[in-house]
Motif scaffolding. Sequence first.
Motif, PDB file in Angstrom:
ATOM      1  N   GLU A 244       0.788  -1.307   0.099  1.00 26.72           N
ATOM      2  CA  GLU A 244       0.077  -0.041   0.008  1.00 26.72           C
ATOM      3  C   GLU A 244       0.805   1.217   0.103  1.00 26.72           C
ATOM      4  O   GLU A 244       0.460   2.304  -0.681  1.00 26.72           O
ATOM      5  N   ASN A 245       2.020   1.216   0.816  1.00 22.45           N
ATOM      6  CA  ASN A 245       2.961   2.291   0.758  1.00 22.45           C
ATOM      7  C   ASN A 245       3.500   2.749  -0.775  1.00 22.45           C
ATOM      8  O   ASN A 245       3.577   3.820  -1.076  1.00 22.45           O
ATOM      9  N   VAL A 246       3.661   1.715  -1.448  1.00 21.51           N
ATOM     10  CA  VAL A 246       4.539   1.659  -2.496  1.00 21.51           C
ATOM     11  C   VAL A 246       3.300   2.214  -3.658  1.00 21.51           C
ATOM     12  O   VAL A 246       3.580   3.201  -4.460  1.00 21.51           O
ATOM     13  N   MET A 247       2.208   1.834  -3.510  1.00 29.09           N
ATOM     14  CA  MET A 247       0.980   1.914  -4.386  1.00 29.09           C
ATOM     15  C   MET A 247       0.696   3.519  -4.284  1.00 29.09           C
ATOM     16  O   MET A 247      -0.037   4.091  -5.087  1.00 29.09           O
ATOM     17  N   LYS A 248       1.096   4.165  -2.961  1.00 35.17           N
ATOM     18  CA  LYS A 248       0.699   5.686  -2.923  1.00 35.17           C
ATOM     19  C   LYS A 248       1.883   6.471  -3.571  1.00 35.17           C
ATOM     20  O   LYS A 248       1.497   7.709  -3.769  1.00 35.17           O
ATOM     21  N   ARG A 249       2.690   5.847  -4.044  1.00 39.21           N
ATOM     22  CA  ARG A 249       3.782   6.857  -4.728  1.00 39.21           C
ATOM     23  C   ARG A 249       3.253   7.334  -6.070  1.00 39.21           C
ATOM     24  O   ARG A 249       2.696   6.648  -6.767  1.00 39.21           O
ATOM     25  N   GLN A 250       3.644   8.857  -6.225  1.00 39.22           N
ATOM     26  CA  GLN A 250       3.137   9.328  -7.507  1.00 39.22           C
ATOM     27  C   GLN A 250       4.018   8.937  -8.684  1.00 39.22           C
ATOM     28  O   GLN A 250       3.519   9.063  -9.872  1.00 39.22           O
ATOM     29  N   THR A 251       5.118   8.625  -8.647  1.00 37.33           N
ATOM     30  CA  THR A 251       6.202   8.289  -9.667  1.00 37.33           C
ATOM     31  C   THR A 251       6.881   7.211  -9.383  1.00 37.33           C
ATOM     32  O   THR A 251       7.391   6.772  -8.042  1.00 37.33           O
ATOM     33  N   ALA A 252       7.631   6.510 -10.310  1.00 39.09           N
ATOM     34  CA  ALA A 252       8.408   5.322 -10.326  1.00 39.09           C
ATOM     35  C   ALA A 252       9.060   5.218 -11.632  1.00 39.09           C
ATOM     36  O   ALA A 252       8.704   5.214 -12.485  1.00 39.09           O
ATOM     37  N   THR A 253      10.509   4.723 -11.263  1.00 39.13           N
ATOM     38  CA  THR A 253      10.972   4.318 -12.665  1.00 39.13           C
ATOM     39  C   THR A 253      11.760   3.054 -12.498  1.00 39.13           C
ATOM     40  O   THR A 253      12.349   2.443 -11.218  1.00 39.13           O
ATOM     41  N   THR A 254      11.705   2.229 -13.346  1.00 38.07           N
ATOM     42  CA  THR A 254      12.074   0.627 -13.405  1.00 38.07           C
ATOM     43  C   THR A 254      12.700   0.316 -14.568  1.00 38.07           C
ATOM     44  O   THR A 254      12.230   0.607 -15.789  1.00 38.07           O
ATOM     45  N   PRO A 255      13.642  -0.420 -14.619  1.00 44.55           N
ATOM     46  CA  PRO A 255      14.082  -1.186 -15.834  1.00 44.55           C
ATOM     47  C   PRO A 255      13.004  -2.146 -16.652  1.00 44.55           C
ATOM     48  O   PRO A 255      12.472  -2.860 -15.552  1.00 44.55           O
ATOM     49  N   ALA A 256      12.630  -2.204 -17.650  1.00 42.89           N
ATOM     50  CA  ALA A 256      12.082  -3.251 -18.375  1.00 42.89           C
ATOM     51  C   ALA A 256      12.830  -4.013 -19.283  1.00 42.89           C
ATOM     52  O   ALA A 256      13.063  -3.588 -20.270  1.00 42.89           O
ATOM     53  N   GLU A 257      13.082  -5.109 -18.877  1.00 38.56           N
ATOM     54  CA  GLU A 257      14.112  -5.947 -19.613  1.00 38.56           C
ATOM     55  C   GLU A 257      13.679  -7.257 -19.805  1.00 38.56           C
ATOM     56  O   GLU A 257      13.016  -7.874 -19.062  1.00 38.56           O
ATOM     57  N   PHE A 258      13.937  -7.721 -21.159  1.00 37.61           N
ATOM     58  CA  PHE A 258      13.131  -8.987 -21.610  1.00 37.61           C
ATOM     59  C   PHE A 258      14.249  -9.647 -22.609  1.00 37.61           C
ATOM     60  O   PHE A 258      15.253  -9.131 -22.813  1.00 37.61           O
ATOM     61  N   VAL A 259      14.301 -11.031 -22.427  1.00 36.77           N
ATOM     62  CA  VAL A 259      14.997 -12.005 -23.369  1.00 36.77           C
ATOM     63  C   VAL A 259      14.156 -12.396 -24.335  1.00 36.77           C
ATOM     64  O   VAL A 259      13.046 -12.924 -24.009  1.00 36.77           O
ATOM     65  N   VAL A 260      14.434 -12.277 -25.719  1.00 35.32           N
ATOM     66  CA  VAL A 260      13.766 -12.805 -26.830  1.00 35.32           C
ATOM     67  C   VAL A 260      14.233 -14.127 -27.395  1.00 35.32           C
ATOM     68  O   VAL A 260      15.466 -13.699 -28.098  1.00 35.32           O
ATOM     69  N   ASN A 261      14.151 -15.176 -27.307  1.00 35.70           N
ATOM     70  CA  ASN A 261      14.867 -16.229 -27.529  1.00 35.70           C
ATOM     71  C   ASN A 261      13.858 -16.939 -28.927  1.00 35.70           C
ATOM     72  O   ASN A 261      12.790 -17.182 -28.811  1.00 35.70           O
ATOM     73  N   ILE A 262      14.566 -17.273 -30.044  1.00 38.34           N
ATOM     74  CA  ILE A 262      13.859 -17.903 -31.221  1.00 38.34           C
ATOM     75  C   ILE A 262      14.511 -19.263 -31.431  1.00 38.34           C
ATOM     76  O   ILE A 262      15.714 -19.356 -31.303  1.00 38.34           O
ATOM     77  N   TYR A 263      13.689 -19.996 -31.339  1.00 36.85           N
ATOM     78  CA  TYR A 263      14.278 -21.681 -31.835  1.00 36.85           C
ATOM     79  C   TYR A 263      13.383 -22.237 -33.048  1.00 36.85           C
ATOM     80  O   TYR A 263      12.322 -21.572 -33.418  1.00 36.85           O
ATOM     81  N   ARG A 264      13.834 -23.209 -33.368  1.00 30.58           N
ATOM     82  CA  ARG A 264      13.399 -24.046 -34.539  1.00 30.58           C
ATOM     83  C   ARG A 264      13.291 -25.516 -33.719  1.00 30.58           C
ATOM     84  O   ARG A 264      13.833 -25.858 -32.873  1.00 30.58           O
ATOM     85  N   LYS A 265      12.259 -26.187 -34.257  1.00 35.36           N
ATOM     86  CA  LYS A 265      12.110 -27.505 -33.768  1.00 35.36           C
ATOM     87  C   LYS A 265      12.819 -28.594 -34.402  1.00 35.36           C
ATOM     88  O   LYS A 265      13.255 -28.574 -35.353  1.00 35.36           O
ATOM     89  N   ARG A 266      13.423 -29.306 -33.564  1.00 35.58           N
ATOM     90  CA  ARG A 266      14.350 -30.302 -33.824  1.00 35.58           C
ATOM     91  C   ARG A 266      13.685 -31.625 -34.694  1.00 35.58           C
ATOM     92  O   ARG A 266      12.605 -32.109 -33.999  1.00 35.58           O
ATOM     93  N   VAL A 267      13.947 -31.941 -35.872  1.00 35.49           N
ATOM     94  CA  VAL A 267      13.261 -32.943 -36.613  1.00 35.49           C
ATOM     95  C   VAL A 267      14.318 -33.937 -36.937  1.00 35.49           C
ATOM     96  O   VAL A 267      15.447 -33.724 -37.043  1.00 35.49           O
TER      97      VAL A 267
END
Length: 267
Positions: A244-267
């Motif tokens: 609740e304390n954090v939800m009262k904050r007017q602003t915040a900054t954070t990294p938004a980091e993602f990993v994008v992996n691309i695969y092929r099916k082994r056949v």
Amino acid sequence: MKNAVICPVCGETLIFTEKTAVCPKNHSFDRAKEGSVNLILNGSPTSGDDPKMVSARKNFLGGGYYGHLCEALKEELSTYIKKGATVLDACCGEGYFTNELAKAFPKADLYGFDLSKRAVRYAARDADGAVFFAANISSIPFADKSVDILTHIFAPVCDAEFSRILKDDGIFVHVFPGKDHLMGIKELLYEKTRENDEEPGVSEIFELVSSKKIKKDIYLNNSALVDLLTMTPYFYRTPKDRLENVMKRQTATTPAEFVVNIYRKRV
């Protein structure tokens, strides 16, 4: 659009009309007013995300805070998505990424499904060419080797089922949090924090083709901060007073980091 969705009862191709989806053996499924179809059979698991989480995620993603990931996905997939390709977004939630891909690749056939019937109704309401349905990831109503591109964003992998529906030359795109994802939020919530585990959880059924990290610091006003907290497990795991304390904050900054992996099916 050719239709790749099959009847969950008999496996025949479903034909979509304005109000129903029906197969040649007359198994019929009503379409919600938004256009989505519930293909979860009675007795199957139907939990999905709760309404608060679904609504918060729709608001947050609609605000473009993960737009850098969306643009990266479009760039990565431009190499693979061809005219007439069947693209399935597994566990699509409210359809933000599915609908953005449908706009970017109008000559492909886009589908999205999620366990949450509420979420796919939201997705279908905003659809511009994509088809949405409720289904269980452990029993996807698509025929064997019918999908060219499978995307799976922020959810556990179901290797065997993904391999079954992908064509032999199909592509599996898996997106998961990077080590610093939402670290700024975690530092507000907890005394001690740790980096996210970047283990993708994909078996040797698939062969890694490429891996890319996407990272951006995002600035949140109070409304976006509340939505972000509500749509994540932090909402349920954090002591109430700290949350609740954090939800009262007017602003915040954070990294938004993602990993994008691309695969092929082994056949």
